[in-house]
Motif scaffolding. Structure first.
Motif, mmCIF file in Angstrom:
data_model
loop_
_atom_site.group_PDB
_atom_site.id
_atom_site.type_symbol
_atom_site.label_atom_id
_atom_site.label_comp_id
_atom_site.label_asym_id
_atom_site.label_seq_id
_atom_site.Cartn_x
_atom_site.Cartn_y
_atom_site.Cartn_z
ATOM 1 N N ARG A 6 -4.983 6.273 -11.791
ATOM 2 C CA ARG A 6 -5.519 5.785 -10.522
ATOM 3 C C ARG A 6 -4.537 4.841 -9.830
ATOM 4 O O ARG A 6 -4.440 4.814 -8.597
ATOM 5 N N TYR A 7 -3.805 4.062 -10.622
ATOM 6 C CA TYR A 7 -2.767 3.191 -10.054
ATOM 7 C C TYR A 7 -1.689 4.038 -9.379
ATOM 8 O O TYR A 7 -1.250 3.739 -8.257
ATOM 9 N N LYS A 57 -1.987 6.966 -8.129
ATOM 10 C CA LYS A 57 -2.521 7.559 -6.903
ATOM 11 C C LYS A 57 -2.425 6.587 -5.726
ATOM 12 O O LYS A 57 -2.120 6.990 -4.594
ATOM 13 N N LYS A 58 -2.660 5.307 -5.965
ATOM 14 C CA LYS A 58 -2.561 4.307 -4.899
ATOM 15 C C LYS A 58 -1.116 4.179 -4.407
ATOM 16 O O LYS A 58 -0.849 4.067 -3.213
ATOM 17 N N ARG A 91 0.017 7.444 -2.337
ATOM 18 C CA ARG A 91 -0.894 7.922 -1.290
ATOM 19 C C ARG A 91 -0.123 8.321 -0.023
ATOM 20 O O ARG A 91 0.763 7.593 0.446
#
Length: 270
Positions: A162-163, A165-166, A169
């Motif tokens: 998830r990190y 993905k940030k 982005r």
């Protein structure tokens, strides 16, 4: 000298069976509850430790000893040998939770049958959700009818994923994944013709993860494999935004550490 029971005032037209008594006495009513299809090591290690609070209704496995032992160990109310045996009970639960971790070829058909037995069921399907186009049609059908489905692509839920993905982005990404698979025997069930190959069974994890980071629609896919070595393959996927996902998977190399993976992500000047 009594020839019939009528003179004794007994109605011979009504009857009760032991099955009726057993079912009525043994099934409790629940608003929600857990049904597990397939009772292998994955379920024991990664499912049961996290589902301690939900009522345990039924566990299903075609091996009688496995189903019986699992029922006793995890305190399920019922155990069954086939998925269809559980559907009448499934209908009595308002909001059941079903975990499907059977052979890959059974995933889609069991999910479909569960939905049509009780549309309120939350259905978790361990990857892969499908192995054939017919399976895909089944899942699309129940999804369009409102089925609540989750797929076991767990890598996207890791905090590090998830990190990433940030950070990436809205970027055009070049992702290279190198995977060292665990060696399996030639007669392992993963390699049965109806199970969808090792790509369907495991490499789909990285296809899902790359797509999770890229956040664009795939437009083209190329697959290379050695006709004499079904355990080595190279996959390239082009996405609408120009990103490319490359995956090389093989069981070649030192297997002492089990599955090994290396993922490189490039974008802009990084």
């Amino acid at each position: 000298g009594v020839e019939t029971y009528e003179k004794l005032g007994i109605d011979t037209n009504s009857h009760i069976t032991f099955d009726t008594v057993y079912e009525a006495a043994s099934i409790r009513r629940h608003k929600n509850g857990l049904f597990i299809y397939g009772l292998g090591g994955y379920v024991r290690m990664f499912i049961m430790p996290y589902l301690k609070k939900i009522p345990k209704i039924a566990c299903i496995d075609y091996k009688a000893n496995v189903a019986s032992e699992f029922k006793s160990k995890y305190k399920f109310e019922k155990s069954f040998l086939t998925a269809s045996d559980s559907f009448d009970l499934l209908k009595t639960i308002e909001q059941p939770v079903a975990v499907i971790a059977t052979y890959h070829s059974d995933h889609a058909i069991i999910a479909s049958n569960i939905f049509f037995s009780n549309p309120n069921t939350f259905i978790f399907i361990e990857k892969p959700p499908i192995v054939t186009l017919e399976d895909l049609v089944r899942l699309i059908e129940i999804y369009n009818k409102g089925a609540k489905i989750e797929i076991g692509f767990n890598r996207r839920f890791i905090n590090y994923s998830r990190y990433v993905k940030k950070v990436v982005r809205n970027k055009v990404l070049i992702i290279n994944c190198t995977i060292k698979e665990v060696k399996i025997s030639d007669n392992h069930w993963y390699l049965w013709k109806n199970q969808g190959t090792r790509i369907t069974g495991n490499v789909v994890h990285w296809i899902d993860l790359g797509t999770f980071w890229i956040q664009s629609m795939p437009t083209e896919i190329n697959v290379l494999s050695n006709g004499t070595d079904q355990e080595t393959s190279a996959i390239s996927i082009l996405y609408k935004n120009g990103s490319i996902l490359n995956i090389t998977a093989s069981d070649k190399g030192n297997g002492l550490r089990g599955v090994q993976e290396k993922i490189e992500i490039r974008f802009d000047d990084y």
